[in-house]
Design a protein around this motif. Structure first.
Motif, PDB file in Angstrom:
ATOM      1  N   UNK A  32       0.844  -1.191   0.000  1.00  0.00           N
ATOM      2  CA  UNK A  32       0.000   0.000   0.000  1.00  0.00           C
ATOM      3  C   UNK A  32       0.880   1.242   0.000  1.00  0.00           C
ATOM      4  N   UNK A  33       1.814   1.307   0.970  1.00  0.00           N
ATOM      5  CA  UNK A  33       2.738   2.437   1.071  1.00  0.00           C
ATOM      6  C   UNK A  33       3.857   2.075   2.036  1.00  0.00           C
ATOM      7  N   UNK A  34       5.059   2.562   1.757  1.00  0.00           N
ATOM      8  CA  UNK A  34       6.206   2.253   2.625  1.00  0.00           C
ATOM      9  C   UNK A  34       5.983   2.741   4.047  1.00  0.00           C
ATOM     10  N   UNK A  35       5.392   3.931   4.199  1.00  0.00           N
ATOM     11  CA  UNK A  35       5.158   4.471   5.540  1.00  0.00           C
ATOM     12  C   UNK A  35       4.178   3.598   6.321  1.00  0.00           C
ATOM     13  N   UNK A  36       3.196   3.026   5.621  1.00  0.00           N
ATOM     14  CA  UNK A  36       2.231   2.150   6.291  1.00  0.00           C
ATOM     15  C   UNK A  36       2.939   0.901   6.811  1.00  0.00           C
ATOM     16  N   UNK A  37       3.848   0.350   6.018  1.00  0.00           N
ATOM     17  CA  UNK A  37       4.609  -0.814   6.459  1.00  0.00           C
ATOM     18  C   UNK A  37       5.535  -0.486   7.608  1.00  0.00           C
ATOM     19  N   UNK A  38       6.227   0.656   7.525  1.00  0.00           N
ATOM     20  CA  UNK A  38       7.183   1.025   8.570  1.00  0.00           C
ATOM     21  C   UNK A  38       6.536   1.245   9.923  1.00  0.00           C
ATOM     22  N   UNK A  39       5.285   1.689   9.945  1.00  0.00           N
ATOM     23  CA  UNK A  39       4.596   1.976  11.218  1.00  0.00           C
ATOM     24  C   UNK A  39       3.601   0.893  11.604  1.00  0.00           C
ATOM     25  N   UNK A  40       3.618  -0.230  10.893  1.00  0.00           N
ATOM     26  CA  UNK A  40       2.671  -1.319  11.162  1.00  0.00           C
ATOM     27  C   UNK A  40       3.004  -2.014  12.487  1.00  0.00           C
ATOM     28  N   UNK A  41       1.996  -2.214  13.335  1.00  0.00           N
ATOM     29  CA  UNK A  41       2.200  -2.920  14.602  1.00  0.00           C
ATOM     30  C   UNK A  41       1.354  -4.186  14.694  1.00  0.00           C
ATOM     31  N   UNK A  42       0.273  -4.252  13.928  1.00  0.00           N
ATOM     32  CA  UNK A  42      -0.599  -5.429  13.981  1.00  0.00           C
ATOM     33  C   UNK A  42      -1.454  -5.462  12.723  1.00  0.00           C
TER      34      UNK A  42
END
Length: 774
Positions: free
Chosen positions: A463-473
């Motif tokens: 979806x987006x790199x920032x979404x992956x980097x801040x993913x917790x669950x």
């Protein structure tokens, strides 16, 4: 042709007269090219190298172009012919035969005029003295850009062949991302080289075949060029495993005769069924490629006689509605095999491929595969993204294929932006070249395609790199599951994020997509760089204080002079190199002191290369100030496992090359041995005042043998508010005791004392000692 996308192409031109690159020489050679007319090929009785090369075959395929475009293509042929004059292929043919053959392949895809011209000129920069400027002047910037994108980086110096190959592929992928015509011409180039690979030595055949099956065939599949994909697969199979190729080829020929009656029976019955239903279809049978048969035999451990679906049938109809009608007719004729139906019309493949696939039980129970598609779908299935140039009506089906190709090409740019080097980039791209896909949904119902085996974290990064980097669950189908959960077709994924979350190095162990891996690595490198920069600045500031240098006196001019001496590009780079142990902070501090003294008009001291030590001024002694550590520095500082230093221990730091600052206890045997050998890399360190983390320490506990001893000892450790990280036991058979070794976590020496007191009050414990591996 390119001598290799790094020395791995099938044919290197043998040059008799090499061009110098000067325009006057090019003009002369253009004048000499009159012997290569557009007439018929010369008599076959002439030696190969003396035969006249014709482009009549190419011109006959260019009827879809405007007359003025064909004129420009003729000029490109003349230019290429002159440039390659005196060069021959390994087969002995004039080298110009190769660019002409590549152009003919591009013409079968109905590519535009600049693409055909680039195909004719694709080797003139690399293999002759022509330059990009020459091509811009003769044929315009568009053609020159395409040719440059097809030219390898042979003028750069690399550390290894692998690095050079990766850099050349990176350049090709980036040129391809800017203009997909680059890879279309390159695939035509590689296909012709593979078709003429017999002329090169055996070892080179195998190397080229391996590169083709690993890189070029997957690219062809990813872009939907299935004819080229199948051709490259079989040709690679033929040259990389010639014995297996011949065995399977012979088996297929024998089976073709044995199954001819059955195939005719299926075709006749199917045609009668379609005619009875008044459905106009084009029904054809085709064999599976030898490589796909071999892959199935290898993957499922089958003999050739057990591979029953060697033949498949393609049904082409006029509309999507008729596709599903044809499916119903076939299912009423033969029984479908459970689990063998795939609807790629409703959900196309990643490369835009659309068809209905069904496997039926034919006569005598033999499985038979049918593929059902429309005429437009068939064109796209065979030519993929190349079909764009064959269509002038801008059909919605075609635009969807173009969009999918564009999304993948854009992802290559994203990976390039976050990759550290060419080899890492190529590693990420190879991951994304595998064709199998799984289709999942966002909570809003949007469908997303990911490689098979992709995890929920891969979805977040897609979806987006920032979404992956801040993913917790993540929630999959409403259930909260681990980030490493493998996705299945139809899953609905919801990503839960936190602004304070950061990528974990452990994520690299399970993510599947190139974009996710590149983004994680980039984030970790950025974080590590920041930590190393802070540590390097502290080490240099400490060394400057020891030299009596006020950091405020360091002007930009002084830093620029220092960078000229060190070779670093910036002050930040110099500090990072200090933190990684690549440069001594004391050495840089001494150099800076010299520069400050020179600028202040003091004693002129020349920059030398020896181990000069700055003299102390009379009456001035600068106290050595230690580096403070508190355990929050991240990866830039590591606490060594040989001695497990904890707050309260006397410590010392070692600047290991490329490893950051390593902290040891100052009585650590390992540290003492290293200190005697390499004393100039040691720095003084002290514990900071604010410590808010736990540190590991090793304990050896001698206990009496008996049931439940381990549980009771562990209880004593946890009752002292300590966490057990590791435990092992060794028996002492001569004594009625056992030694239990714990690695535990404590805050400092006071906390360690508390744990040891708790253990000593345990009646099972005979002795407790802190141990060090060194």
């Amino acid at each position: 042709m390119q001598t290799d996308l790094l020395d791995s192409q099938s044919d290197t031109p043998v040059t008799i007269n090499k061009l110098s690159g000067k325009k006057s020489i090019i003009a002369d050679l253009l004048a000499q090219s009159s012997r290569h007319l557009f007439g018929p090929t010369s008599s076959p009785t002439l030696p190969l190298k003396h035969q006249v090369v014709s482009i009549e075959g190419l011109l006959s395929k260019l009827t879809y172009l405007k007359p003025e475009e064909v004129v420009q293509i003729k000029k490109a042929f003349q230019f290429s012919d002159a440039a390659h004059l005196g060069q021959y292929r390994h087969s002995g043919e004039p080298y110009i035969t190769h660019p002409v053959a590549v152009a003919e392949l591009c013409a079968t895809w109905r590519l535009d005029a600049p693409s055909i011209m680039a195909a004719l000129l694709h080797d003139v920069i690399e293999d002759t003295g022509c330059t990009k400027a020459d091509l811009v002047e003769k044929f315009g910037n568009k053609v020159a850009e395409l040719v440059e994108g097809l030219t390898k980086l042979d003028k750069l110096e690399f550390q290894s062949h692998a690095e050079a190959q990766a850099e050349s592929f990176r350049k090709m992928f980036m040129a391809m991302a800017r203009d997909v015509r680059v890879i279309l011409v390159k695939l035509a180039d590689r296909t012709h080289n593979m078709r003429t690979l017999d002329a090169v030595p055996i070892e080179k055949r195998r190397r080229v075949a391996a590169e083709t099956i690993e890189i070029y065939a997957p690219i062809a599949h990813r872009l939907g060029l299935n004819i080229i994909y199948r051709d490259l697969q079989d040709l690679s199979f033929r040259y990389s495993m010639p014995m297996r190729f011949r065995v399977i080829e012979g088996a297929v020929k024998r089976a073709r005769g044995n199954r001819k009656e059955m195939i005719e029976k299926i075709l006749q019955a199917s045609r009668m069924a379609f005619a009875k239903a008044n459905l106009d279809v084009d029904l054809r049978g085709r064999e599976k490629t030898l490589f796909s048969i071999y892959n199935k035999m290898r993957a499922k451990h089958l003999s050739f006689s057990q591979v029953l679906d060697v033949y498949a049938f393609r049904v082409t109809v006029g509309s999507i509605d008729e596709c599903y009608r044809a499916l119903g007719i076939l299912h009423s004729l033969y029984k479908p095999m459970p689990g063998k139906f795939k609807d790629y019309i409703a959900i196309p493949k990643l490369n835009g491929y659309q068809s209905l696939h069904t496997t039926l039980l034919g006569p005598s129970g033999v499985p038979v595969e049918f593929q059902i598609r429309t005429t437009d779908m068939h064109a796209i299935a065979e030519a993929g993204v190349a079909a764009h140039w064959a269509y002038k009506d801008g059909s919605p089906d075609m635009s969807e294929v173009q969009n999918r190709a564009h999304q993948w090409l854009q992802s290559l740019i994203d990976i390039q932006d976050t990759s550290g080097d060419s080899q890492e980039f190529l590693e990420h791209v190879k991951i994304d070249l595998f064709p199998d896909a799984v289709y999942v949904f966002t909570p809003a119902g949007q469908i997303r395609a990911l490689p098979r085996g992709a995890t929920a974290l891969d979805f977040a990064y897609s979806i987006h790199s920032d979404l992956g980097n801040t993913c917790v669950a993540v929630k999959i189908n409403g259930l909260q599951l681990p980030l490493r959960s493998e996705l299945k077709n139809g899953d609905i994924i919801e990503v839960i994020t936190s602004a304070n979350s950061q990528p974990n190095p452990g994520w690299l162990a399970f993510v599947r997509t190139g974009k996710a891996r590149a983004s994680i690595r980039h984030s970790l490198k950025t974080k590590h760089y920041s930590e190393s920069l802070q540590l390097g600045e502290r080490l240099l500031a400490n060394a400057l204080r020891q030299q009596g240098v006020d950091a405020a006196l360091l002007t930009p001019e002084i830093w620029e002079k220092l960078m000229h001496w060190t070779g670093d590009k910036t002050r930040e780079e110099a500090c990072v190199n200090i933190a990684l142990g690549r440069r001594s902070p004391q050495e840089l501090a001494i150099r800076l002191k010299i520069l400050v003294d020179d600028e202040d008009g003091g004693e002129q001291m020349r920059l030398g290369t020896g181990d000069w030590v700055a003299p102390q001024q009379e009456g001035h002694h600068h106290q050595r100030q230690a580096i403070l550590v508190d355990g929050r520095e991240g990866n830039s500082i590591s606490f060594q496992s040989c001695c497990h230093p904890i707050p309260g221990d006397n410590i010392i730091g070692y600047l290991g090359k490329g490893e950051g600052l390593q902290v040891h206890a100052n009585d650590c045997p390992t540290a003492l041995r290293m200190l005697s050998k390499d004393s100039d890399k040691w720095v003084e360190v002290e514990w900071g005042k604010e410590l808010n983390r736990e540190f590991e320490v090793d304990l050896a506990i001698d206990t009496r043998q008996g049931k439940g001893v381990l549980a009771r000892v562990a209880s004593s450790v946890t009752s002292a508010d300590s966490n057990i990280m590791n435990v092992s036991m060794e028996d002492r058979f001569k004594e009625d005791s056992v030694t239990i070794r714990f690695t535990i976590q404590v805050y400092d020496r006071l906390h360690l004392s508390k744990v040891m007191r708790s253990l000593r009050t345990n009646p099972d414990v005979m002795r407790v000692t802190r141990t060090r591996a060194g």
